[in-house]
Enzyme design. Structure first.
Site, PDB file in Angstrom:
ATOM      1  N   TYR A 141       0.803  -1.222   0.000  1.00  0.00           N
ATOM      2  CA  TYR A 141       0.000   0.000   0.000  1.00  0.00           C
ATOM      3  C   TYR A 141       0.837   1.274   0.000  1.00  0.00           C
ATOM      4  O   TYR A 141       0.369   2.313  -0.447  1.00  0.00           O
ATOM      5  CB  TYR A 141      -0.918   0.026   1.230  1.00  0.00           C
ATOM      6  CG  TYR A 141      -2.227  -0.687   1.058  1.00  0.00           C
ATOM      7  CD1 TYR A 141      -2.272  -1.988   0.587  1.00  0.00           C
ATOM      8  CD2 TYR A 141      -3.428  -0.057   1.378  1.00  0.00           C
ATOM      9  CE1 TYR A 141      -3.478  -2.645   0.439  1.00  0.00           C
ATOM     10  CE2 TYR A 141      -4.637  -0.712   1.242  1.00  0.00           C
ATOM     11  CZ  TYR A 141      -4.649  -2.008   0.767  1.00  0.00           C
ATOM     12  OH  TYR A 141      -5.847  -2.666   0.629  1.00  0.00           O
ATOM     13  N   LYS A 191       4.195 -15.026   1.852  1.00  0.00           N
ATOM     14  CA  LYS A 191       4.401 -15.718   0.575  1.00  0.00           C
ATOM     15  C   LYS A 191       5.907 -15.937   0.438  1.00  0.00           C
ATOM     16  O   LYS A 191       6.551 -15.473  -0.516  1.00  0.00           O
ATOM     17  CB  LYS A 191       3.807 -14.855  -0.564  1.00  0.00           C
ATOM     18  CG  LYS A 191       3.786 -15.522  -1.918  1.00  0.00           C
ATOM     19  CD  LYS A 191       2.753 -16.640  -2.050  1.00  0.00           C
ATOM     20  CE  LYS A 191       2.892 -17.327  -3.397  1.00  0.00           C
ATOM     21  NZ  LYS A 191       2.069 -18.551  -3.507  1.00  0.00           N
ATOM     22  N   ASP A 223      -1.824 -18.154  -0.091  1.00  0.00           N
ATOM     23  CA  ASP A 223      -2.808 -18.866  -0.915  1.00  0.00           C
ATOM     24  C   ASP A 223      -3.431 -20.019  -0.132  1.00  0.00           C
ATOM     25  O   ASP A 223      -4.640 -20.249  -0.153  1.00  0.00           O
ATOM     26  CB  ASP A 223      -2.194 -19.346  -2.251  1.00  0.00           C
ATOM     27  CG  ASP A 223      -0.826 -20.005  -2.107  1.00  0.00           C
ATOM     28  OD1 ASP A 223      -0.268 -19.995  -0.995  1.00  0.00           O
ATOM     29  OD2 ASP A 223      -0.308 -20.531  -3.111  1.00  0.00           O
ATOM     30  N   ASP A 247      -5.928  -7.280   4.012  1.00  0.00           N
ATOM     31  CA  ASP A 247      -7.117  -6.660   3.424  1.00  0.00           C
ATOM     32  C   ASP A 247      -7.977  -7.729   2.751  1.00  0.00           C
ATOM     33  O   ASP A 247      -9.179  -7.820   2.964  1.00  0.00           O
ATOM     34  CB  ASP A 247      -6.674  -5.598   2.399  1.00  0.00           C
ATOM     35  CG  ASP A 247      -7.868  -4.947   1.720  1.00  0.00           C
ATOM     36  OD1 ASP A 247      -8.804  -4.559   2.434  1.00  0.00           O
ATOM     37  OD2 ASP A 247      -7.862  -4.856   0.477  1.00  0.00           O
ATOM     38  N   ASP A 251     -11.798  -9.655   4.242  1.00  0.00           N
ATOM     39  CA  ASP A 251     -13.096  -9.687   3.544  1.00  0.00           C
ATOM     40  C   ASP A 251     -13.570 -11.133   3.401  1.00  0.00           C
ATOM     41  O   ASP A 251     -14.748 -11.441   3.579  1.00  0.00           O
ATOM     42  CB  ASP A 251     -12.997  -9.061   2.137  1.00  0.00           C
ATOM     43  CG  ASP A 251     -13.331  -7.575   2.146  1.00  0.00           C
ATOM     44  OD1 ASP A 251     -13.043  -6.919   3.173  1.00  0.00           O
ATOM     45  OD2 ASP A 251     -13.882  -7.068   1.149  1.00  0.00           O
TER      46      ASP A 251
END
Ligand code: IPM
Ligand code: MG
Length: 370
Positions: A141, A191, A223, A247, A251
């Site tokens: 970000y 990751k 993942d 983020d 969700d």
């Protein structure tokens, strides 16, 4: 206790849900003899329209002077084609940076009354209770360089995922502190099979873990974490991760327990005022229609009482009131799967306040007689 709360309703349903949360805070102040003073500021699209920028200086000052900040949501189609520095989301990011709120806590817990609103089977979601600790000031970000240019005659865009050791250390430490007061398990999501920043993240996580011998640390690739959140969400206690991974995963996690409209968040700073906001967006499609679910904003207010003002009992009274109203069958439109009694935003707030007043009246009488 006297506290000043800066309220930034923002855009879309942000206005309706913060209004509800403020009413709930006023009811709590009444019941518990606190004094909350509310100051109001502009942020996001409305700030762009009125002040020409998404996070005006006056709003920044107001936030710094407050004991805590309550935010609604920002954004909407009206500003979607604005240049990057004039997008509502830029205001939110600038605010997070200005307040130095590095740790975004997103609790996800199962509510027995909402079992029918979850797309998963009961046995998967019953008992789910974890918290996502999302790093909020670094990673993709904020990394530099970023932007668009033309390279060798071709249009190119770049974003950068960068982390300093100190940034990783403070967020991992926060996760361990939280885990040590819960089920003592940290899952660090990265990751590391591909990204350098994740390899540093993993190393630092291992180092921090040594200071917390009673807390276990697992690493999970992002993942795989996305899959595990659906396959076996009960395995998680504290999930700590990079800004953008957090983020996305939050969700995803929100649907486990019913709706995005249910999830609150707290963004904590080391020193200054912290920021509290629902994790949902401005939902322009239902804005201004008295349809939005105010519960995420109301629960964000409860998190404010707990984390910024150390008002644990007051926070619990709010959480209990929400649970009570849901178990009585009241639902806003987003929770429509599975039936129930459909009510508006304002009515939901009214029901929550009634439950708070009843509860605190009872506990006051109990105190009188004990
Ligand atoms: C969130 C939101 C924001 C984010 C947007 C509105 C910039 O999605 O708080 O999760 O990506 O952080
Ligand atoms: Mg988001």
């Amino acid at each position: 206790m006297k506290k000043t709360i800066a309220v930034l309703p923002g855009d879309g349903v942000g206005k309706e849900v913060t209004k509800g949360a403020v009413e709930v805070l006023k009811a709590v102040a009444n019941c518990f003899d606190h004094e909350f003073e509310f100051t109001y500021g502009l942020v996001g699209g409305e700030a762009i329209d009125k002040k020409g920028m998404p996070f005006p200086e006056a709003t920044a000052e107001m936030c710094q002077q407050a004991d805590a900040v309550l935010l609604g949501a920002v954004g909407g189609p009206k500003w979607d084609s604005n240049p990057p520095h004039l997008r509502p989301e830029k205001g939110l990011l600038a605010m997070r940076k200005a307040l130095d709120v590095y740790a975004n806590l997103r609790p996800v817990s199962f509510s027995p009354s909402l079992i029918d609103a979850s797309p998963l089977k009961r046995e998967y979601v019953e008992g789910v209770d974890f918290i996502i600790v999302r790093e909020l000031l670094g990673g993709l970000y904020f990394g530099e360089p970023r932007g668009r240019n033309v390279e060798q005659g071709e249009e190119t865009a770049v974003d950068t995922l960068v982390y300093k050791r100190s940034e990783i250390e403070r967020i991992i430490t926060t996760a361990f502190e939280i885990a040590s007061k819960r089920k003592k398990k940290v899952t660090s999501v990265d990751k590391a099979n591909v990204l350098e920043s994740s390899r540093l993240w993993r190393e630092v996580a291992e180092e921090v873990a040594k200071k917390y011998p009673d807390v276990t640390l697992d690493h999970m690739l992002v993942d795989s974490a996305a899959m595990q959140l659906i396959r076996n969400p009960k395995q998680f206690d504290v999930v700590v991760t990079e800004n953008m991974f957090g983020d996305i995963l939050s969700d995803e996690a929100s649907v486990l327990t019913g709706s995005l409209g249910m999830l609150p968040s707290a963004s904590l700073s080391m020193a200054g005022p912290s920021l509290y906001e629902p994790i949902h967006g401005s939902a322009p499609d239902i804005a201004g229609q008295n349809k939005a679910n105010p519960i995420a904003a109301v629960l964000s207010a409860a998190m404010m009482l707990r984390h910024s003002f150390q008002m644990e009992e007051e926070a619990r009274v709010i959480e209990k009131a929400v649970e009570q109203v849901l178990s009585a069958g009241y639902r806003t439109a987003d929770l429509s799967v599975g039936g129930g009694h459909f009510i508006s935003t304002a009515k939901m707030v009214e029901e929550i306040i009634d439950a708070i007043v009843d509860d605190s009246a009872i506990s006051k009488i109990m105190t009188c007689y004990s």
